[in-house]
Design an enzyme around this catalytic site. Structure first.
Site, PDB file in Angstrom:
ATOM      1  CB  SER A  33      -0.945   0.012   1.185  1.00 27.44           C
ATOM      2  OG  SER A  33      -0.054   0.313   2.416  1.00 27.44           O
ATOM      3  CB  SER A  34      -0.049   4.808  -1.017  1.00 24.29           C
ATOM      4  OG  SER A  34      -0.445   4.486  -2.169  1.00 24.29           O
ATOM      5  CB  ILE A  73       3.274   0.157   4.105  1.00 22.56           C
ATOM      6  CG1 ILE A  73       1.973  -0.254   4.946  1.00 22.56           C
ATOM      7  CG2 ILE A  73       4.425  -0.693   4.534  1.00 22.56           C
ATOM      8  CD1 ILE A  73       1.897   0.235   6.307  1.00 22.56           C
ATOM      9  CD  GLU A  99       6.114  -2.423  -9.035  1.00 26.12           C
ATOM     10  OE1 GLU A  99       4.819  -2.626  -9.764  1.00 26.12           O
ATOM     11  OE2 GLU A  99       6.837  -2.153 -10.087  1.00 26.12           O
ATOM     12  CB  CYS A 121      -1.564  -3.688  -7.461  1.00 25.80           C
ATOM     13  SG  CYS A 121      -0.927  -4.656  -8.658  1.00 25.80           S
TER      14      CYS A 121
END
EC number: 1.2.1.3
Lengths: 484, 484
Positions: free
Chosen positions: B197-198, B200, B218, B253
């Site tokens: 995730s963005s 983390i 990613e 994703c």
């Protein structure tokens, strides 16, 4: 500071608006801006050289060679090559995907921040700026407060030549940088020390901003005297030029220290001394060809490095300091202890330690005890040694039989690894540095395969497995009912 | 039951030290070692597929076809490509030099970064663990893999298989959650590759900043699908369905997150979707075995909350059934939820598909641009101009026209995000490059030195330099012959 905060916010808002308008996408606009930078440098050669002389005591020839000339060349290359750089790269796709097409296009990140440095305040500002513009971004440049005249020149002159809604300059020090770093940028390009590089990257992490960090390190110079003895004069000149001839050792790729076999060190020193004299005369302070130290802080830093009594004892040439004149004499040390401070931080000044080894092969071990530098230099004709250096050390770059000049080679990426940095630029690498490589795949609505869709069954599973293996023959057999 | 071994800072530090020693000893550098490891990974894919499928069924209820195709087959292809191309990838690349650095030759050498960390995700636990590891090993690094604890059966199987087959002196797996990950992140790595995730991603990058460790992140985002009325409706709908619910039930994703279409076309689109959904998953899709379940109750509750929000729950036009005990939510379509609802504010990562209608399709560009940049953006249309505009002006990691998700399988296209969806890219050679340092090497001759390089500086030297910098042969000769 409040006023500065507002200026930053307003600048960002305007740059984002300009980017959204699409104006910077046009190759014509980009070339025009880069052309304007070229004109700006050409029109103001004297002013720029004067500013560099004021800031660093840099001689105009050095200023041209290391800064103006570099920028003129960067701009020319960018204008000539931009059309080529901007062409999408087509990708071959596997037969299975026929008639789908794939390509990669370079798109600008958006609004980018360039944080420049004081030692080459013109080229380290304008080179990244050209890269950012070539890639189609809007850019804010913060020039270094430690080179105030160069900074003032940029702040005053860039708006007169460039599109002010897209390209902006802010002057200031750490407090301005702090304000800038609180905002979200689409890319940050920083030239400076590893210590500040960490701060930049940590700030960038808050916004997931990609960074290019051009940092530094101790660039070692191996002198394999046995195999280059025929050309030792050139070698000595190049080393001396690479130490004192470019901003007086205050460059990220300066020769930091030399490694040589013990037996030859005296000869090297004996050749360096007259070379220094030939460059700078009897009194280097008055030669006009030796750049000054950046400021009193750095003079004190260099002084501190020399103050270690063991280091003092190793001085074989020079050593005098004049803090008021921001002068440190070209100094040579012979075997300062490897655990001294001067052997563990980037010197960034006119002090040259010569470290002796029994066998030149041992140099590699010493280099590897230190963080990965931006450059490794090696004067040698021994192919085995060259191979060992390449495969057993790591650095941004390796240059054989010369120093510093890799900077001028556009075809080579310029950047560090580990402590010496992240990312790279120069030539097309600058364009890439400021671009997002966007993959584009275009499928066909025409050809559709039932096997792609649920409900799943063994046939579909086998089909897809074979398709992935690109086992086209077996696939055909399957479809013809001839394979189970 | 054996007590779980503690893995804290000390253990992490020892692990890195051990791997660094292996790397420094040269274990991972040779072509043979890399090929051997890759072949072992191939054996894992060939001999252990049933166990992998079983683990994925345990962790995610993933249907066999998805496991076999999107995890094992993709990995097999990735290994095959690396084995075939590795010699090419490892070979130095020649670079062009110019008059300024004549005589010289230059090349770019790929070298491993050292000891790298791969942190994987739970949704494609095998693919997202082993694919980056393939890149790391191909590039000659030692690697530590930390699989996601949210897919425990897969994590355990990965550990068992990698420990069984790969060289433990250079490839290791660390299982665990926050404690273990934090301990790993304290260490100095030469590269960190993170999928997740963005939120983390920021934490990872901030930790990396302390050591100037470069990262590939990613991440994700809300991947929009723009559907034009000028398209093949049946094919469009089938591809969206299998790309959404057929890929880990929306938990990917690059899952189609929401659809943008015109008010006029929406009813046709919805009817077609309902029709095909029933064909694929039957009259009671919540019971279909051809879709993964929701990974755990946390995510189930999160998705429930998105559905239950006022102003959203009444926009359901298909599906909406939930079964908490079995962690299932039916394929659900919503029409025109408010733009500021929760479901339109975060990456859905589940089987809910909002459709937003617009007066005309052009507006979709603004909707997408007003949001963080996603990992993928999709468009279904026959209209060439629309395709071109979309590809040129929508910023995303990757753009796919007339299909969903397939670009993941194309090794000739870089796979990665931009902005909030990530930085860096991989797949195919891009994986090798992601884990390599591209070292610039310049070979110079000791002959042909120009006095122009050295102090003392003079007018003549300045003129000559200017000529060299411009690489203008005529000026250069003029100066050399004293004619200018």
């Amino acid at each position: 500071m409040e006023a500065m905060k507002e200026t930053v916010e307003e600048s960002l808002r305007e740059m984002r608006e300009t980017f959204a308008s699409g104006r910077t996408r046009s190759l014509k606009w980009r070339k025009a801006q880069i052309g304007a930078i070229y004109e700006m440098v050409k029109d103001n050669e004297d002013k720029i050289c004067n500013a560099l002389f004021q800031d660093l005591g840099k001689h105009s020839t050095e200023a041209f060679r290391d800064e103006l000339g570099v920028v003129l060349r960067t701009a020319t290359v960018a204008i000539n090559c931009l059309d080529k750089w901007a062409v999408p790269k087509h990708s071959k796709l596997p037969l299975l995907f026929y008639p789908a097409k794939g390509k990669v296009i370079s798109e600008p990140y958006g609004t980018v921040l360039v944080l420049s440095s004081w030692n080459f305040p013109i080229s380290l500002s304008l080179d990244p700026l050209i890269g950012a513009i070539a890639a189609g971004n809007t850019v804010l440049l913060k020039s270094s407060e430690l080179s105030p005249n160069a900074s003032a020149f940029l702040a005053k002159t860039i708006p007169a030549y460039l599109d002010t809604k897209a390209i902006k300059v802010i002057e200031g020090g750490p407090d301005v940088a702090t304000i800038l770093l609180q905002h979200q940028w689409d890319k940050i390009f920083f030239t400076g020390s590893p210590k500040i590089g960490r701060i930049i990257m940590a700030a960038a992490a808050q916004h997931l901003t990609p960074v290019t960090l051009e940092l530094g390190g101790k660039c070692p110079t191996i002198v394999d005297h046995l195999t280059i003895s025929k050309n030792i004069k050139s070698v000595v000149k190049r080393i001396a030029g690479g130490k004192w001839g470019s901003c007086n050792g205050q460059a990220c790729i300066s020769v930091d220290y030399v490694l040589i076999e013990k037996s030859f060190a005296p000869t090297l020193i004996d050749m360096l001394k007259p070379t220094i004299k030939s460059f700078f005369g009897e009194i280097p302070k008055e030669s006009g060809c030796l750049s000054r130290i950046a400021n009193k802080q750095h003079v004190r830093r260099l002084s501190r490095l020399l103050s270690d009594p063991r280091v003092q004892a190793s001085i074989v040439y020079g050593g005098s300091i004049d803090e008021d004149k921001l002068y440190v004499e070209p100094t040579i040390l012979l075997d300062p202890p490897l655990d001294s401070e001067i052997m563990n931080e980037e010197i960034f000044g006119p002090i040259l330690p010569i470290i002796t080894v029994r066998d030149i092969q041992e140099s590699i071990g010493i280099i590897n005890t230190k963080p990965k530098p931006l450059a490794i230099y090696a004067f040698t004709n021994d192919e085995n040694l060259k191979t060992r250096i390449l495969s057993e050390t790591s650095s941004g770059s390796v240059t054989f039989n010369d120093v510093m000049i890799q900077y001028m080679c556009d075809a080579l990426p310029f950047g560090g690894v580990g402590e010496s940095g992240i990312g790279r630029y120069h030539g097309k690498y600058s364009f890439d540095c400021f671009s997002h490589e966007k993959a584009i795949m275009e499928g066909s609505l025409g050809m559709d395969l039932e096997a792609r869709y649920p409900p799943w069954n063994n046939f579909k599973l086998t089909f897809i497995r074979l398709a992935f293996r690109e086992a086209y023959f077996k696939l055909i057999l399957l479809m013809l009912g001839l394979k189970r | 039951m054996a007590a779980k071994k503690v893995f804290g800072s000390a253990e992490a530090s020892n692990l890195v030290t051990e791997l660094r020693r292996s790397f420094d000893d040269g274990v991972t550098r040779g072509y043979e070692w890399r090929v051997t490891q890759l072949k072992k990974l191939m054996i894992i894919c060939d001999n252990h597929e049933p166990e992998i499928v079983a683990a994925l069924r345990d962790d995610l209820g993933k249907p066999e076809l998805e496991s076999s195709v999107y995890e094992v087959s993709l990995l097999r292809n990735s290994i095959k490509l690396a084995l075939k191309q590795l010699k090419n990838w490892m070979a130095p690349e020649k670079a062009k030099t110019s008059l300024t650095t004549f005589p010289a030759s230059a090349e770019i050498v790929s070298e491993p970064l050292g000891v790298v960390l791969v942190i994987s995700a739970w949704n494609y636990p095998f693919l997202l663990s082993i694919d980056p590891v393939i890149g790391a090993i191909s590039a000659g690094n030692a690697v530590v893999l930390k699989p996601s604890e949210l897919a425990p059966a897969s994590s355990a199987l990965l550990t068992k298989l990698l420990e069984q087959y790969l060289d433990p002196s250079a490839v290791r797996v660390v299982e665990g959650a926050v404690t273990e990950t934090s301990a790993l992140l304290e260490q100095k790595w030469d590269k960190i590759f993170y999928t997740g995730s963005s939120k983390i991603g920021r934490v990872i990058m901030a930790a990396a900043a302390k050591h100037l460790t470069p990262v590939v992140l990613e991440l994700g985002g809300k991947s929009p699908v723009v559907v034009d009325s000028d398209t093949d409706l049946k094919v469009t709908v089938r591809r969206i369905i299998v790309g959404k619910w057929g890929c880990n039930n929306g938990q990917a994703c690059i899952s189609p997150d929401y659809i943008l279409t015109t008010k006029e076309y929406a009813p046709k689109l919805i009817d077609a979707m309902k029709l095909e959904l029933e064909k694929f998953y039957g009259k009671n899709p919540i019971e279909s075995k051809d879709m993964s379940r929701i990974v755990n109750s946390n995510h189930f509750d999160r998705l429930s909350k998105l559905l239950d929000e006022k102003e959203v729950s009444d926009k359901i036009v298909y599906g909406g059934e939930k079964d908490r005990e079995n962690l299932k939510i039916a394929p659900t379509i919503l029409l025109d939820v408010p733009l500021d609802s929760l479901i339109m504010s975060e990456e859905i990562f589940g089987p809910l598909l909002p459709i937003l209608t617009l007066n005309n399709l052009e507006e979709s560009f603004d909707v997408i641009r007003s949001r963080p940049k996603p990992l993928a953006a999709y468009l279904f249309t026959h209209n060439k101009k629309l395709k071109e505009r979309f590809a040129a002006t929508v910023s995303a990691g990757g753009i796919v026209v007339n299909d969903i998700a397939v670009h993941l399988a194309l090794h000739t296209l870089p796979f990665g995000g931009v902005g909030e969806s990530g930085m860096g890219a991989y797949h195919g050679k891009f994986s090798f490059d992601a884990f390599s340092h591209k070292k610039a090497v310049l070979y110079r001759s000791l002959f042909g030195d120009s006095a122009v390089r050295y102090p003392p500086y003079s007018r003549g030297k300045l003129r000559l330099l200017k000529a060299l910098v411009d690489s203008n042969i005529f000026d250069l000769f003029k100066v050399l012959l004293g004619l200018a």
